[in-house]
Design an enzyme around this catalytic site. Sequence first.
Site, PDB file in Angstrom:
ATOM      1  N   SER A   1     -34.025 -76.838 -18.942  1.00  7.23           N
ATOM      2  CA  SER A   1     -34.927 -77.817 -18.329  1.00  7.23           C
ATOM      3  C   SER A   1     -34.200 -78.742 -17.342  1.00  7.23           C
ATOM      4  O   SER A   1     -34.748 -79.016 -16.269  1.00  7.23           O
ATOM      5  CB  SER A   1     -35.632 -78.640 -19.408  1.00  7.23           C
ATOM      6  OG  SER A   1     -36.518 -77.824 -20.125  1.00  7.23           O
TER       7      SER A   1
ATOM      8  N   THR B   1     -39.116 -81.193 -27.445  1.00  3.65           N
ATOM      9  CA  THR B   1     -38.948 -79.861 -28.007  1.00  3.65           C
ATOM     10  C   THR B   1     -38.570 -79.960 -29.478  1.00  3.65           C
ATOM     11  O   THR B   1     -38.625 -81.044 -30.067  1.00  3.65           O
ATOM     12  CB  THR B   1     -37.962 -79.045 -27.134  1.00  3.65           C
ATOM     13  OG1 THR B   1     -37.920 -77.722 -27.626  1.00  3.65           O
ATOM     14  CG2 THR B   1     -36.570 -79.620 -27.118  1.00  3.65           C
TER      15      THR B   1
ATOM     16  N   LYS C   1     -41.853 -82.043 -31.645  1.00  3.84           N
ATOM     17  CA  LYS C   1     -43.174 -81.878 -31.007  1.00  3.84           C
ATOM     18  C   LYS C   1     -44.317 -82.378 -31.884  1.00  3.84           C
ATOM     19  O   LYS C   1     -45.280 -82.932 -31.386  1.00  3.84           O
ATOM     20  CB  LYS C   1     -43.426 -80.398 -30.693  1.00  3.84           C
ATOM     21  CG  LYS C   1     -42.780 -79.923 -29.433  1.00  3.84           C
ATOM     22  CD  LYS C   1     -43.286 -78.526 -29.135  1.00  3.84           C
ATOM     23  CE  LYS C   1     -42.519 -77.923 -27.993  1.00  3.84           C
ATOM     24  NZ  LYS C   1     -43.040 -76.651 -27.561  1.00  3.84           N
TER      25      LYS C   1
ATOM     26  N   ASN D   1     -45.717 -81.825 -26.070  1.00  7.46           N
ATOM     27  CA  ASN D   1     -44.451 -81.459 -25.417  1.00  7.46           C
ATOM     28  C   ASN D   1     -44.173 -82.323 -24.181  1.00  7.46           C
ATOM     29  O   ASN D   1     -43.153 -82.164 -23.537  1.00  7.46           O
ATOM     30  CB  ASN D   1     -44.445 -79.968 -25.033  1.00  7.46           C
ATOM     31  CG  ASN D   1     -45.226 -79.705 -23.766  1.00  7.46           C
ATOM     32  OD1 ASN D   1     -46.258 -80.324 -23.535  1.00  7.46           O
ATOM     33  ND2 ASN D   1     -44.735 -78.801 -22.940  1.00  7.46           N
TER      34      ASN D   1
ATOM     35  N   ASP E   1     -47.713 -76.897 -22.774  1.00  2.00           N
ATOM     36  CA  ASP E   1     -47.450 -75.519 -23.233  1.00  2.00           C
ATOM     37  C   ASP E   1     -48.707 -74.681 -23.027  1.00  2.00           C
ATOM     38  O   ASP E   1     -48.636 -73.483 -22.747  1.00  2.00           O
ATOM     39  CB  ASP E   1     -47.070 -75.502 -24.719  1.00  2.00           C
ATOM     40  CG  ASP E   1     -45.634 -75.971 -24.939  1.00  2.00           C
ATOM     41  OD1 ASP E   1     -44.845 -75.944 -23.976  1.00  2.00           O
ATOM     42  OD2 ASP E   1     -45.314 -76.380 -26.072  1.00  2.00           O
TER      43      ASP E   1
ATOM     44  N   GLY F   1     -47.434 -64.951 -34.502  1.00  2.00           N
ATOM     45  CA  GLY F   1     -46.830 -66.218 -34.901  1.00  2.00           C
ATOM     46  C   GLY F   1     -47.885 -67.265 -35.195  1.00  2.00           C
ATOM     47  O   GLY F   1     -49.067 -67.115 -34.833  1.00  2.00           O
TER      48      GLY F   1
ATOM     49  N   LEU G   1     -43.158 -65.040 -24.972  1.00  2.00           N
ATOM     50  CA  LEU G   1     -42.815 -66.435 -24.668  1.00  2.00           C
ATOM     51  C   LEU G   1     -41.312 -66.698 -24.791  1.00  2.00           C
ATOM     52  O   LEU G   1     -40.811 -67.701 -24.311  1.00  2.00           O
ATOM     53  CB  LEU G   1     -43.594 -67.398 -25.577  1.00  2.00           C
ATOM     54  CG  LEU G   1     -45.119 -67.341 -25.482  1.00  2.00           C
ATOM     55  CD1 LEU G   1     -45.747 -68.513 -26.227  1.00  2.00           C
ATOM     56  CD2 LEU G   1     -45.599 -67.342 -24.031  1.00  2.00           C
TER      57      LEU G   1
HETATM   58  P1  ATR Z   1     -42.140 -72.654 -32.103  1.00  2.00           P
HETATM   59  O1  ATR Z   1     -42.357 -74.127 -32.005  1.00  2.00           O
HETATM   60  O2  ATR Z   1     -41.170 -72.135 -31.089  1.00  2.00           O
HETATM   61  O3  ATR Z   1     -43.411 -71.906 -32.120  1.00  2.00           O
HETATM   62  P2  ATR Z   1     -41.930 -72.526 -34.964  1.00  2.00           P
HETATM   63  O4  ATR Z   1     -43.002 -73.534 -35.041  1.00  2.00           O
HETATM   64  O5  ATR Z   1     -40.752 -72.694 -35.835  1.00  2.00           O
HETATM   65  O6  ATR Z   1     -41.393 -72.389 -33.482  1.00  2.00           O
HETATM   66  O7  ATR Z   1     -42.599 -71.085 -35.236  1.00  2.00           O
HETATM   67  C1  ATR Z   1     -41.852 -69.923 -35.292  1.00  2.00           C
HETATM   68  C2  ATR Z   1     -42.777 -68.732 -35.546  1.00  2.00           C
HETATM   69  O8  ATR Z   1     -41.979 -67.558 -35.516  1.00  2.00           O
HETATM   70  C3  ATR Z   1     -43.477 -68.762 -36.884  1.00  2.00           C
HETATM   71  O9  ATR Z   1     -44.744 -68.179 -36.773  1.00  2.00           O
HETATM   72  C4  ATR Z   1     -42.583 -67.852 -37.726  1.00  2.00           C
HETATM   73  O10 ATR Z   1     -43.222 -67.199 -38.792  1.00  2.00           O
HETATM   74  P3  ATR Z   1     -43.431 -67.907 -40.249  1.00  2.00           P
HETATM   75  O11 ATR Z   1     -44.662 -68.752 -40.078  1.00  2.00           O
HETATM   76  O12 ATR Z   1     -43.596 -66.790 -41.177  1.00  2.00           O
HETATM   77  O13 ATR Z   1     -42.201 -68.731 -40.485  1.00  2.00           O
HETATM   78  C5  ATR Z   1     -42.170 -66.833 -36.720  1.00  2.00           C
HETATM   79  N1  ATR Z   1     -40.934 -66.167 -37.119  1.00  2.00           N
HETATM   80  C6  ATR Z   1     -39.700 -66.711 -37.132  1.00  2.00           C
HETATM   81  N2  ATR Z   1     -38.812 -65.785 -37.548  1.00  2.00           N
HETATM   82  C7  ATR Z   1     -39.495 -64.639 -37.778  1.00  2.00           C
HETATM   83  C8  ATR Z   1     -39.141 -63.317 -38.187  1.00  2.00           C
HETATM   84  N3  ATR Z   1     -37.871 -63.002 -38.440  1.00  2.00           N
HETATM   85  N4  ATR Z   1     -40.110 -62.406 -38.298  1.00  2.00           N
HETATM   86  C9  ATR Z   1     -41.389 -62.708 -38.030  1.00  2.00           C
HETATM   87  N5  ATR Z   1     -41.805 -63.931 -37.629  1.00  2.00           N
HETATM   88  C10 ATR Z   1     -40.865 -64.883 -37.493  1.00  2.00           C
END
Ligand code: ATR
Length: 573
Positions: free
Chosen positions: A262, A305, A309, A330, A346, A369, A452
């Site tokens: 950024s 971030t 957030k 954000n 976002d 996710g 993303l």
């Molecule tokens: P961000 O703000 O970047 O979205 P986050 O809120 O921590 O980050 O969300 C990360 C996402 O990636 C979550 O949906 C997470 O799944 P869980 O809800 O089961 O934790 C997903 N994620 C992270 N590692 C993963 C993995 N190894 N396999 C599948 N999903 C994963």
Amino acid sequence: MQAASTVYASRIQRFRLPRVCIPVVGEDPGKILERAESLVRDNSFMEFRLDYLTNPIAGLPKLKHFLDMHPEATVIATCRRALNGGKFKGSGSAQLEVLTKAAATGFQLVDIELQSAEALKPAQLADLKDRVGVILSFHDFKSTKKLDDTFLSMKRYPADFYKVVSTATTLYDNVQMMKFLQAHSTQFEMVALCMGEQGIISRVLGVRAGSIFTFGAATRGEETAPGQVTASELRDTYRIEMVDAATQVYGVVGDPVSHSLSPVMMNTAFRRETVNAVYLALHAKTLKDLLACVHEIPIRGLSVTIPYKHDVVASLSNSDALTRQIGACNTVVRGQDGKLYGFNTDVAGIVVPLEQRITLAGAKVLILGAGGAARAAAFGLKSKNAEVFITNRTAEKGQALARQSKAKYLKRADVAKNSFDVILNATSVGMGNAKQSPLEEKELNTKYLFDLVYVPAETRLIKMARAKNIQVIPGLEMFVQQGARQFEIWTGKPAPIAEMGFVVTKALERMATENGWELPVPKNGTGKSEPQPEPAAKPAAKKEAATTAAGKKKAKIPAAKPAPKAGKKASRR
Ligand code: ATR
């Protein structure tokens, strides 16, 4: 002696000094000379660390040659004693001898620590000051405290510059340093900053608060103090030569943030649109620390971030409807009233690249996710009447998001049985590595794949999609679009999207080279070009979309930070 002093004084007037001084080290004078010769063309202000030399006095004749040959250079001689954090093992009088001889050699300035000055007779210090410009310095390698008390002791000794360097362990330590500088820089020639990763902002804001110059490393890897950024970053990214009291301060806040692209992107935008503003990486270990800073440093806007957030929302005076629905912010703006207002760009980062390609109303979109990015995607896409499906590793979280956003939850086992217009990866899988993918190739039944994740630019998921001739939307587009909207909210000006994308692309290419990742592929698996996004609806984007790469002015591209280390929770910003 007096005549010499006048000569030196005229050569070290504050307005003639560049804002960045580069420390040069080497265990023999040949190494210092070699380094100095390669730096001097772009950097006329250097500090030779004589304490790194095995025998400082024996090295001086060689260094004299450099000083004679480069009258345009201003060079500080420093021979810091080991007990004050340097490498010189000699006594205080041996240090004085080195500095006195350095003055005779032609150095314009010498650095002497407060502790050494205290041990000298007043006449000895006065004699040194008659010969050369004196920087009286104080270093605290652990904390930022009792700055005024320290300065009371320092003021007792005459000096041309007073240099106070502490270590920041919180963001607020930078505020203390700014206040200290503001209190004394009208009366004294001050140089002050905080060391450490959390002190990085003081290297830029210190100059804004009255520090005459700061220190920058020659290159990454040549730092002489923790948290030192490179001189070229200070000049090219942060435009330190232009920073003044009127410069508006913006930043990205998170933990960690050192890898963030950024600053490169947003400072480029500010420069291109000639906004007198600087954008910094603010490493806050707690929200409380961040908020204390925001209220004391006149920060005009923040990119927020991980991990703040969600938590920052409670500290906002108001926010837009989507931010409240998503429960994550954000983008923060500090109003004229000092209150904080929140937005979520976002959503635009996700929606705009898609709308440039397809009509979202009725489009079938699968979101992978259920975290912060997925929430922005779900609410944003539903607001455009897309048919949204969500799948997530933790089913309950995915189901909860589907319920809240009025989307449908899809079991992972059912993904391969369906086909979509868009599959959007909003998990962190694939971030910082080229091996992991959130889906298998057989599950990729879609026209468009929007990942993303943008570090690396060519993720495993993107590679798989290209192999199946699926149109790819790289995470870079989301990153640039969310930043562009932030820029517009903060400045009211159209964002220079083309330039922003250009510097981030270059930074990602550099990261790929450093990490042995594949470079982004501009073409899809068929060998045909990716479809070009249609010009966005905003007049700003239209203007930028019309700018061809060939017609662009070549921007100076500061080096990007290395990618976050595996295992460390990194943000998308
Ligand atoms: P961000 O703000 O970047 O979205 P986050 O809120 O921590 O980050 O969300 C990360 C996402 O990636 C979550 O949906 C997470 O799944 P869980 O809800 O089961 O934790 C997903 N994620 C992270 N590692 C993963 C993995 N190894 N396999 C599948 N999903 C994963």
